[in-house]
Design a protein around this motif. Structure first.
Motif, short mmCIF file in Angstrom:
data_model
loop_
_atom_site.label_atom_id
_atom_site.label_comp_id
_atom_site.label_asym_id
_atom_site.label_seq_id
_atom_site.Cartn_x
_atom_site.Cartn_y
_atom_site.Cartn_z
N LYS A 26 37.35 17.12 -62.01
CA LYS A 26 38.71 16.57 -62.02
C LYS A 26 38.89 15.57 -63.16
N LEU A 29 39.24 17.57 -66.29
CA LEU A 29 40.57 18.18 -66.32
C LEU A 29 41.62 17.16 -66.76
N SER A 73 43.57 17.61 -58.94
CA SER A 73 43.19 18.96 -59.36
C SER A 73 44.29 19.69 -60.12
N ILE A 115 38.94 22.84 -72.89
CA ILE A 115 39.06 22.26 -71.55
C ILE A 115 38.08 22.94 -70.60
N ILE A 119 34.94 21.06 -68.73
CA ILE A 119 34.80 21.03 -67.27
C ILE A 119 33.43 21.54 -66.87
#
Length: 132
Positions: A26, A29, A73, A115, A119
């Motif tokens: 998270k 993100l 999220s 991204i 993650i």
């Protein structure tokens, strides 16, 4: 968290990996959303016309991220500049065939792979810290 023909959601996988991995994902993100905002601002056209209803640079300055789900999220990237007569024109610039200057979706496309990679790396680092 439903399964569709062999598909398992990232949320389900992260919940099985534990709270540390979920938190790391998270956070990565959220940083990715910041990167999309920065890229969108770089791509955003700045109005150079003479229409006094539009403030030069207002669209670029209005680009921001907003938390969509309280658990962190889901993030929303918005460009919600408003003209002097109350028209939100970010969507017009992004989608109008007459203007044809998209900047939000191209920014997301440009940052998408980075991204994902960030993650995955954040989750791996969290699992290493836990000794997994």
């Amino acid at each position: 968290m439903a399964r569709y023909r062999g598909f398992v959601s990232a949320e389900k996988i992260l919940s099985e990996l534990g709270a540390e991995a979920t938190t790391a994902a998270k956070e990565a993100l959220a940083h990715g959303a910041d990167d999309v905002v920065a890229e969108a601002k770089n791509r955003c056209p700045v109005y150079t016309g003479t229409d006094k209803r539009v403030v030069k640079g207002a669209l670029r300055d209005s680009i921001h991220k907003r938390l969509r789900r309280k658990d962190g999220s889901v993030w929303r990237i918005a460009a919600d500049a408003e003209s002097q007569d109350g028209v939100f024109y970010g969507v017009l610039v992004e989608f109008s065939p007459r203007i044809n200057k998209p900047f939000l979706y191209p920014a997301l496309d440009a940052e998408r792979e980075a991204i994902k990679k960030n993650i995955v790396e954040a989750v791996k680092a969290a699992l290493r810290r836990e000794g997994r």
